[in-house]
Design a protein around this motif. Structure first.
Motif, PDB file in Angstrom:
ATOM      1  N   VAL A 216       0.840  -1.198   0.000  1.00  0.00           N
ATOM      2  CA  VAL A 216       0.000   0.000   0.000  1.00  0.00           C
ATOM      3  C   VAL A 216       0.878   1.253   0.000  1.00  0.00           C
ATOM      4  CG1 VAL A 216      -1.730   1.311   1.278  1.00  0.00           C
ATOM      5  CG2 VAL A 216      -1.885  -1.182   1.178  1.00  0.00           C
ATOM      6  N   PHE A 217       1.907   1.234   0.818  1.00  0.00           N
ATOM      7  CA  PHE A 217       2.822   2.374   0.899  1.00  0.00           C
ATOM      8  C   PHE A 217       3.533   2.599  -0.435  1.00  0.00           C
ATOM      9  CE2 PHE A 217       7.239   3.769   1.914  1.00  0.00           C
ATOM     10  CZ  PHE A 217       6.941   5.075   2.239  1.00  0.00           C
ATOM     11  N   PHE A 282       6.024  15.727   0.001  1.00  0.00           N
ATOM     12  CA  PHE A 282       4.991  14.699   0.166  1.00  0.00           C
ATOM     13  C   PHE A 282       5.630  13.324   0.349  1.00  0.00           C
ATOM     14  CE2 PHE A 282       1.737  17.660  -0.863  1.00  0.00           C
ATOM     15  CZ  PHE A 282       0.534  17.066  -0.526  1.00  0.00           C
ATOM     16  N   THR A 283       6.664  13.045  -0.431  1.00  0.00           N
ATOM     17  CA  THR A 283       7.328  11.744  -0.328  1.00  0.00           C
ATOM     18  C   THR A 283       7.991  11.576   1.036  1.00  0.00           C
ATOM     19  OG1 THR A 283       7.735  11.776  -2.717  1.00  0.00           O
ATOM     20  CG2 THR A 283       9.001  10.209  -1.400  1.00  0.00           C
ATOM     21  N   ALA A 284       8.678  12.621   1.485  1.00  0.00           N
ATOM     22  CA  ALA A 284       9.323  12.556   2.802  1.00  0.00           C
ATOM     23  C   ALA A 284       8.292  12.391   3.911  1.00  0.00           C
ATOM     24  CB  ALA A 284      10.160  13.816   3.032  1.00  0.00           C
ATOM     25  N   SER A 290       4.941   6.571   7.549  1.00  0.00           N
ATOM     26  CA  SER A 290       4.875   5.127   7.320  1.00  0.00           C
ATOM     27  C   SER A 290       5.371   4.327   8.519  1.00  0.00           C
ATOM     28  CB  SER A 290       5.688   4.753   6.072  1.00  0.00           C
ATOM     29  OG  SER A 290       7.081   4.937   6.302  1.00  0.00           O
ATOM     30  N   ARG A 291       6.175   4.939   9.373  1.00  0.00           N
ATOM     31  CA  ARG A 291       6.681   4.229  10.547  1.00  0.00           C
ATOM     32  C   ARG A 291       5.551   3.807  11.482  1.00  0.00           C
ATOM     33  NH1 ARG A 291      11.445   8.681  11.871  1.00  0.00           N
ATOM     34  NH2 ARG A 291      12.625   8.404   9.923  1.00  0.00           N
ATOM     35  N   VAL A 294       3.091   1.103   8.522  1.00  0.00           N
ATOM     36  CA  VAL A 294       3.664   0.114   7.615  1.00  0.00           C
ATOM     37  C   VAL A 294       4.454  -0.892   8.436  1.00  0.00           C
ATOM     38  CG1 VAL A 294       5.196  -0.281   5.666  1.00  0.00           C
ATOM     39  CG2 VAL A 294       3.767   1.763   5.713  1.00  0.00           C
ATOM     40  N   PHE A 295       4.162  -2.184   8.234  1.00  0.00           N
ATOM     41  CA  PHE A 295       4.803  -3.246   8.998  1.00  0.00           C
ATOM     42  C   PHE A 295       5.516  -4.195   8.044  1.00  0.00           C
ATOM     43  CE2 PHE A 295       0.880  -1.873  11.052  1.00  0.00           C
ATOM     44  CZ  PHE A 295       1.354  -1.466  12.294  1.00  0.00           C
ATOM     45  N   TYR A 296       6.806  -4.395   8.295  1.00  0.00           N
ATOM     46  CA  TYR A 296       7.608  -5.276   7.458  1.00  0.00           C
ATOM     47  C   TYR A 296       7.839  -6.608   8.166  1.00  0.00           C
ATOM     48  CZ  TYR A 296       8.516  -1.066   4.755  1.00  0.00           C
ATOM     49  OH  TYR A 296       8.375   0.060   3.989  1.00  0.00           O
TER      50      TYR A 296
END
Length: 303
Positions: A216-217, A282-284, A290-291, A294-296
């Motif tokens: 998604v990210f 926006f990207t930064a 995302s921290r 977003v889960f890795y």
């Protein structure tokens, strides 16, 4: 062992440099040098017809009082904030459906991917203008049920929405990526949750989405960058004017008007660098936020 001399090493490296030459020429001749020149021109008054004249920050200060520039920002931000979430939600929904073991998935995947290949073309933009025109297909369908529809692209209230729909229609690329991500989710994890009594919605929200969050990210970052760079649909649908009433005046379209309509290359270069900073911001911001969501896989294993 006697070390080889410099001419010998250079002679052995020549084939490698020969193969790298086209890429190096493109990097310096088509990317780095034009970027440096563009940055220089952004501080000048340059019209292509006369040598550039240094003006310092005048072009950047001018943006603060340029009403059409500010309108282009409003239109572009509105377009990005509407089209990107809708496109990703629609792409994910279609990917989930295709992941349910349907027959001929490869065929549907190819069919749904076609709009991503054609959506940015001039032909599709012309077709879109015809579909949403006063006598277009949409109004013909509405007329068949007794509804008198407006000219969607000629109304400031609806013209931008037609371009948002065109963007959402190009959901094929993120859909394919979502589908690949869904295929990587272990089936035993979902089966274990089902045995524990979790319903479909709960499994999707608490298992599928977290496992899919890196995908998604990735799609979110790519689609935001692409939406900020949108140009062709607005140019074709509005005839290059950004109308009606500047309702489709995308940032890139206004930049094009200043550069190749008014030959204000210095001002256009400044606009380009501001756009670069906006996209970078926006990207930064996405990477920072995302921290939290977003889960890795390596993080889950560490926990």
């Amino acid at each position: 062992m006697i070390s080889r001399t410099l001419p010998e090493r250079l002679r052995e490296s020549l084939p490698a440099y020969a193969f790298l030459a086209p890429w190096l020429i493109g990097l310096f001749g088509l990317t780095l040098v034009p970027m440096v020149l563009s940055l220089y021109y952004s501080f000048t008054d340059y019209s292509l017809l006369a040598p550039p004249v240094w003006e310092g920050l005048a072009n950047y200060e001018r943006m603060l009082s340029d009403d059409r520039y500010q309108q282009s920002l409003v239109v572009t931000f509105t377009y990005v904030l509407l089209s990107v979430p809708l496109e990703l939600v629609f792409a994910l929904a279609v990917a989930v459906v295709l992941n349910q073991g349907l027959k001929a998935v490869a065929f549907y995947r190819a069919v749904y991917y076609v709009p991503s290949l054609l959506g940015g073309s001039v032909a599709i933009a012309i077709l879109w203008r015809q579909i949403f025109g006063a006598d277009g297909l949409v109004n013909q369908l509405l007329g068949s049920v007794g509804i008198d529809g407006p000219s969607w692209i000629a109304s400031p209230d609806t013209s931008l929405l037609t371009l948002v729909l065109l963007r959402v229609w190009q959901f094929g690329a993120p859909m394919v990526i979502f589908l690949a991500g869904l295929r990587q989710i272990p089936a035993e994890v979902l089966e274990a949750a089902e045995v524990d009594g979790a319903g479909r919605v709960r499994r999707f929200l608490h298992i599928t989405l977290p496992l899919l969050s890196p995908i998604v990210f990735f799609n979110l970052v790519l689609q935001i960058i692409g939406a900020f760079q949108a140009f062709t649909p607005a140019f074709i649908v509005s005839g290059g004017s950004g109308g009606p009433s500047d309702s489709t005046l995308f940032y890139t379209l206004y930049l094009y008007q200043k550069a190749f309509g008014s030959f204000e290359m210095g001002y256009a270069a400044a606009m380009a660098w501001v756009l670069l900073l906006i996209i970078a911001g926006f990207t930064a911001a996405n990477f920072v936020m995302s921290r939290r969501w977003v889960f890795y896989a390596d993080e889950r294993e560490a926990r």
